[in-house]
Design a protein around this motif. Structure first.
Motif, PDB file in Angstrom:
ATOM      1  N   LYS A  83     -11.043   0.723   0.241  1.00 15.11           N
ATOM      2  CA  LYS A  83     -10.081   0.202  -0.728  1.00 15.11           C
ATOM      3  C   LYS A  83      -9.666   1.311  -1.694  1.00 15.11           C
ATOM      4  N   GLU A 111      -7.323   7.275   0.625  1.00 14.82           N
ATOM      5  CA  GLU A 111      -6.207   7.751   1.432  1.00 14.82           C
ATOM      6  C   GLU A 111      -6.683   8.889   2.333  1.00 14.82           C
ATOM      7  N   GLN A 154      -3.597  -7.192  -0.288  1.00 13.42           N
ATOM      8  CA  GLN A 154      -4.805  -6.381  -0.142  1.00 13.42           C
ATOM      9  C   GLN A 154      -6.027  -7.058  -0.755  1.00 13.42           C
ATOM     10  N   PRO A 175       0.824  -1.217   0.000  1.00 14.56           N
ATOM     11  CA  PRO A 175       0.000   0.000   0.000  1.00 14.56           C
ATOM     12  C   PRO A 175       0.855   1.262   0.000  1.00 14.56           C
ATOM     13  N   ASP A 183      -1.727  -5.977  -5.603  1.00 13.40           N
ATOM     14  CA  ASP A 183      -1.058  -6.350  -4.354  1.00 13.40           C
ATOM     15  C   ASP A 183      -1.934  -7.396  -3.677  1.00 13.40           C
ATOM     16  N   SER A 211       7.005   3.158   0.161  1.00 12.06           N
ATOM     17  CA  SER A 211       5.696   3.761   0.382  1.00 12.06           C
ATOM     18  C   SER A 211       5.822   5.273   0.449  1.00 12.06           C
ATOM     19  N   GLU A 261      -5.948  -2.317  -8.848  1.00 10.00           N
ATOM     20  CA  GLU A 261      -6.454  -3.229  -7.803  1.00 10.00           C
ATOM     21  C   GLU A 261      -6.838  -4.576  -8.416  1.00 10.00           C
ATOM     22  N   VAL A 273      -5.530  -3.491   4.821  1.00  8.87           N
ATOM     23  CA  VAL A 273      -5.942  -2.431   3.896  1.00  8.87           C
ATOM     24  C   VAL A 273      -6.394  -1.204   4.678  1.00  8.87           C
ATOM     25  N   THR A 304      -3.529   0.799   6.383  1.00 10.53           N
ATOM     26  CA  THR A 304      -2.609   1.484   5.469  1.00 10.53           C
ATOM     27  C   THR A 304      -3.290   2.567   4.634  1.00 10.53           C
ATOM     28  N   ARG A 305      -4.524   2.897   4.974  1.00  9.60           N
ATOM     29  CA  ARG A 305      -5.161   4.070   4.350  1.00  9.60           C
ATOM     30  C   ARG A 305      -4.686   5.350   5.023  1.00  9.60           C
TER      31      ARG A 305
END
Length: 772
Positions: free
Chosen positions: A702, A705, A544, A290, A541, A570, A513, A749, A752-753
């Protein structure tokens, strides 16, 4: 205009953090500089250390540091602003150079390194002469970043296993090689990395985390390498073309006002740029954890393909992904990257919308079936099992078999089902059991047909068959035309019934995705574009993957061998958040969509921030009350006015993530009615409502951010849903492990947002997935 100005990425980031009053003066400075760089008020003069760097006055306190970058095609001199500094922080030892690996311009500021390292390396900074300063200012030593202390003289260098030649070969900036080898503590290395050019920072981060030199060269240096002509070290004009910069024009004021969220969402790193610009002989894939920029790479890939299109009508490029709300986000981002005329040549659809368009094209309206959810389909399957008094298998097992094997492999006869591979499905089935299951699922399918209903998976499978039939007819038509000496049908630009079988639907397809697509989706996409150069570009990924769909691309006609790239850095999440998130999926085995395995090895961030908060609560009321307190505090931090009076709007920067839709509704209601915190709910259509805090399920987050993110309800029994999956622990252990992995991926998931701050809370017993 007598000069053109560009803004170095680090300088742009520095500006975002400054008061609005400085930004305004900087804009005025740029305007004056473009009109006349030699105007006396700018006081432009070279530094004594590196003559390629000049300093000029922005105002009484701040200086712009600029490098000459040759002359443009229009004959106008070009300048690159590499930094914005207070006048007391301008030193003669500032340097600018061209990196020997990437060919990009790199700016090095030794003042951020730390006094202990400078002294150990035998370096002393000299303040560049400016207007007269006070004696006290002259006596001030070079700044020492907080936390950097001079270690004992006997301390061993942190990178003792590396030689100067190793660092030079890897691409570390020349001015930082000796300093890197003098570092003895993690704190010193962090300060060095914070001020280093991006490639150097990645290399030192990798080496500092224990990666061997050859692995750093393979994973970091080689992907960023550019073929350079002799003499490149002196050609600043060519280097500027290879460097990520922002052109300073009349829109720069709006860019600065948006904050670094804008740059964060569209910035393309040199490692990524190579992947974007490469020509591939067939399908290609980019993977990574992510925040490593897979989506940004996919968007820039679309833009690059669009620019290369010959003039003409139609939409020869498809950009697709799994979820509807992510499709809207992709469209919004792409709009900021591409000319509107080119945007009109790109078809942007989520995968189920694409399947529906195929069905609408091939099936008369009167024959269309209504789409139903999997839950409704399961109810129908339970009715069939009850009527047949079948108790050997439950509805969930049979539904999984139907969706994963029968629909996934487009099996339409019992004989083919007997021969089907069931890798990873758990329970083995003998021939009599397969015969009984086929009969039950055949009755289930007939029942749905009789009701005029179908699931999304059925629709995708039917669409794939239609598209594969179209591709077969195109091949036959092409072969006939070639045998008859006919011309190339590619000039047909519409998709009417008369020309439908003359060419494929798209010239290029880009998938974001990709790990969540089903075999039917892949078969449909494969049939929509002719095999050849740059046909399919895939970003994925598997850590995820939040839907139970495992696909080996080679089995659906997509061969990516030798055309795969991996991103390990990242740009979104701090190292502190990454460390905790990685522990959630630690120990699991994840495929790479190609019969191999994928890992998070080498995955790291150059960003640092506070460690994630873990908050135990007594009950639901307490959890909501503490959440509201945190949200109010976050809002105050984000909206804190700057010295110039600018107030940032928090909407879209703060979010709350929950396990399911029912909990999302409950959280929103409690926050608004009991704590006066306004919310907007994430749906397929995007945020619904005007509230400042976004609330949604882990599935809805999903691809999104946020600056600050809270995950609530992370309790045992919710993550994972014990009541739903516990029965598989004894009846179908492999299915049980798949369900646990899916739940872990959902939490991974969600965590990591977050970019800067992550808070996870629960009441009762915490989830076993939390790294406590």
């Amino acid at each position: 205009m007598t000069a053109r100005l560009s803004l170095y990425q680090k300088a742009e980031n520095e500006l975002y953090k400054m008061d609005s009053s400085v930004k305004t003066k900087f804009y005025d400075f740029c305007h004056q500089f473009r009109l006349n760089p030699d105007h006396p008020s700018l006081d432009l003069r070279p530094l004594k250390g590196d003559g390629r760097i000049h300093r000029a006055k922005i105002d009484r306190s701040y200086r712009a540091l600029l490098a000459r970058a040759g002359v443009g095609p229009d004959g106008i001199p070009r300048w690159l602003i590499v930094a914005i500094r207070h006048r007391k922080d301008v030193y003669d030892e500032l340097t600018v150079a061209i990196n020997r690996i990437t060919g990009e311009i790199e700016f090095v500021d030794l003042s951020v390194v730390g006094q202990s390292v400078l002294q150990r390396a035998g370096l002393r900074l000299t303040r560049a002469p400016d207007e007269p300063t006070t004696p006290n200012e002259e006596a001030e030593p070079a700044p020492v970043p907080s936390g950097a202390q001079r270690p004992a003289s006997h301390a061993e260098p942190l990178l003792a296993s590396c030689s100067p030649e190793d660092l030079r070969r890897l691409g570390v900036a020349e001015a930082l090689i000796d300093l890197a080898l003098a570092v003895t503590t993690d704190e010193e290395l962090d300060h060095l990395i914070a001020g280093a050019p991006r490639l150097t920072a990645e290399i030192l981060t990798g080496l500092g985390s224990g990666m061997p030199v050859d692995e750093v060269e393979r994973e970091i240096t080689q992907p960023a390498a550019t073929k350079l002509e002799p003499g490149f070290e002196e050609d600043m004009a060519a280097a500027l073309n290879r460097t990520a910069v922002t052109t300073i024009d009349d829109d720069i004021r709006d860019v600065l006002a948006e904050g670094d969220f804008r740059a964060w969402k569209v910035y393309l790193h040199p490692t990524q740029r190579k992947i974007v610009e490469r020509n591939y002989n067939g399908p290609a894939r980019v993977s990574g954890g992510p925040g490593t920029g897979k989506t940004i790479v996919a968007l820039h890939r679309v833009a690059r393909l669009a620019i290369a299109l010959p003039p003409g009508p139609g939409k020869p490029i498809l950009l697709t992904t799994y979820t509807k709300n992510l499709t809207a986000d992709l469209r919004s981002r792409l709009t900021s990257l591409i000319d509107p005329a080119l945007l009109g040549r790109i078809d942007i659809k989520h995968i189920d919308q694409l399947a529906q368009s195929v069905l609408n094209e091939n099936i008369a309206p009167a024959s269309q079936r209504s789409l139903i959810t999997d839950d409704r389909a399961l109810d129908t399957l339970r009715e069939v099992l009850f009527e047949y008094n079948e108790k050997r298998w439950d509805a969930e097992f049979l539904f999984d078999e139907w969706e994963q094997i029968i629909l996934g492999q487009s099996i339409n006869t019992r004989q083919n089902y007997f021969k089907a591979r069931r890798a990873g499905m758990g329970r083995a089935l003998n021939r009599p059991e397969r015969a009984a299951i086929w009969k039950l699922l055949d009755q289930f399918t007939l029942r749905l047909n009789g009701l005029g209903q179908e699931t999304w998976a059925q629709a995708a499978e039917r669409a794939a068959r239609h598209e594969m039939e179209r591709a077969h007819k195109i091949q036959l038509r092409t072969e006939r035309d070639q045998d008859a000496g006919g011309g190339d049908p590619a000039h047909f630009d519409n998709d009417s019934s008369g020309t439908r079988h003359l060419r494929h639907r798209y010239q290029h397809i880009v998938v974001d995705e990709a790990q969540d697509l089903s075999p039917a989706h892949w078969k449909m996409l494969r049939a929509m574009v002719a095999s050849g150069p740059n046909d399919l570009f895939i970003a994925s990924d598997t850590h995820q993957r939040i839907y139970d769909r495992q696909v080996t691309l080679s089995t659906v006609g997509i061969n990516i061998r030798g055309r795969s790239s991996k991103l390990t850095l990242s740009y979104r999440t701090t190292q502190e958040i990454l460390d905790q998130a990685a522990k959630v999926v630690c120990g699991g085995t994840y495929d790479d969509l190609d019969d191999g395995t994928d890992t998070l090895h080498g995955y790291h961030s150059l960003l640092h921030g506070p460690a994630p908060q873990y908050v135990a609560c007594t009950d639901w009321t307490d959890e909501i009350a503490q959440l509201a307190e945190t949200l109010i505090q976050w809002r105050a931090e984000i909206t804190q006015p700057s010295a110039g009076g600018t107030v940032r709007v928090p909407s879209g920067t703060i979010a709350v993530c929950v396990a399911d839709g029912e909990m999302a509704s409950r959280v929103a209601a409690d926050l608004e009615t009991k704590h006066a915190v306004t919310t907007a709910t994430l749906t397929k259509e995007g945020p619904q409502g005007s509230g400042e805090v976004h609330i949604g399920t882990m599935h809805r987050f999903k691809g999104l951010e946020y600056q600050k993110l809270a995950i609530i309800g992370a309790s045992d029994g919710i993550l994972p849903r014990t009541a739903l999956i516990e029965k598989y622990a004894t009846t179908d252990p492999k299915r049980y492990e798949r369900e646990l992995k899916k739940s872990r991926s959902q939490l991974f998931v969600a965590a990591t947002r977050a970019r800067d701050a992550l808070r996870i809370s629960w009441h009762g017993k915490p989830s076993p997935f939390l790294p406590l």
